[in-house]
Design a protein around this motif. Structure first.
Motif, PDB file in Angstrom:
ATOM      1  N   PHE A  72       3.621  -6.457   7.789  1.00 35.51           N
ATOM      2  CA  PHE A  72       2.255  -6.885   7.963  1.00 35.51           C
ATOM      3  C   PHE A  72       2.335  -7.823   9.426  1.00 35.51           C
ATOM      4  N   TRP A 110      -5.151   0.945   4.930  1.00 35.11           N
ATOM      5  CA  TRP A 110      -4.194   1.148   3.898  1.00 35.11           C
ATOM      6  C   TRP A 110      -2.842   0.838   4.511  1.00 35.11           C
ATOM      7  N   CYS A 111      -1.914   0.212   3.601  1.00 35.61           N
ATOM      8  CA  CYS A 111      -0.530  -0.367   4.097  1.00 35.61           C
ATOM      9  C   CYS A 111       0.336   0.573   3.080  1.00 35.61           C
ATOM     10  N   TYR A 169      -6.832  -3.346  -0.123  1.00 34.82           N
ATOM     11  CA  TYR A 169      -6.993  -2.245   1.051  1.00 34.82           C
ATOM     12  C   TYR A 169      -8.384  -2.286   1.012  1.00 34.82           C
ATOM     13  N   SER A 211      -2.977  -7.609   8.034  1.00 33.98           N
ATOM     14  CA  SER A 211      -2.807  -6.605   9.056  1.00 33.98           C
ATOM     15  C   SER A 211      -4.256  -5.953   9.110  1.00 33.98           C
ATOM     16  N   CYS A 219      -5.506  -4.613   5.608  1.00 35.40           N
ATOM     17  CA  CYS A 219      -5.033  -4.979   4.312  1.00 35.40           C
ATOM     18  C   CYS A 219      -4.299  -6.208   4.239  1.00 35.40           C
ATOM     19  N   THR A 251      -1.542  -6.093  -3.221  1.00 37.01           N
ATOM     20  CA  THR A 251      -2.055  -5.605  -2.147  1.00 37.01           C
ATOM     21  C   THR A 251      -3.643  -5.279  -2.165  1.00 37.01           C
ATOM     22  N   HIS A 253       5.125  -1.042   4.775  1.00 35.82           N
ATOM     23  CA  HIS A 253       4.492  -1.709   5.766  1.00 35.82           C
ATOM     24  C   HIS A 253       4.887  -3.121   6.187  1.00 35.82           C
TER      25      HIS A 253
END
Length: 125
Positions: free
Chosen positions: A112, A105-106, A53, A100, A34, A51, A110
């Motif tokens: 990074f 999925w974050c 993903y 990451s 992500c 974001t 999250h």
């Protein structure tokens, strides 16, 4: 290690547009990752605004910029973009790219693994 280099920041008047780019290099896990754009204004906490993903190849945009910002990824060039339209003075901040690997999925909280050095965006009224 992963290196992230942002570009495209600058100064614009309210209502204007900017397109930020982030080139990723190094040990990239292209099948599961992500990436996101975060920003931090003086005296404020860092905020994730967009974001990308790999799960479902989906994107997520923060409510504060929804309808104005768009995130996209050029897989061939390992480049993440943030198109920012209808900019407002409150969008003024340093914008950071983040990555990451090994996850598709974050969550909202999250942290990074890697961050870029940031690029300044200044919007004047």
């Amino acid at each position: 290690q992963v290196q992230l280099v942002e570009s495209g920041g600058g100064s614009v008047q309210a209502g204007g547009s900017l397109r930020l780019s982030c080139v990723a290099s190094g040990y990239l896990i292209n099948s599961r990752f992500c990436m996101g754009w975060l920003r931090q204004a003086p005296g404020k906490e860092r905020e994730r605004v967009a974001t990308f993903y790999t799960r479902g190849t989906t994107t997520d945009i923060a409510d504060s910029v929804k309808g104005r910002f768009t995130i996209s990824l050029d897989y061939a060039k390992n480049t993440l973009h943030l198109q920012m339209n209808s900019l407002k003075p409150e969008d003024t901040a340093i914008y950071y790219c983040a990555y990451s690997g090994g996850v598709d999925w974050c969550s909202a909280g999250h942290r990074f693994s890697f961050y870029g050095q940031g690029t300044q965006v200044t919007v004047s009224s």
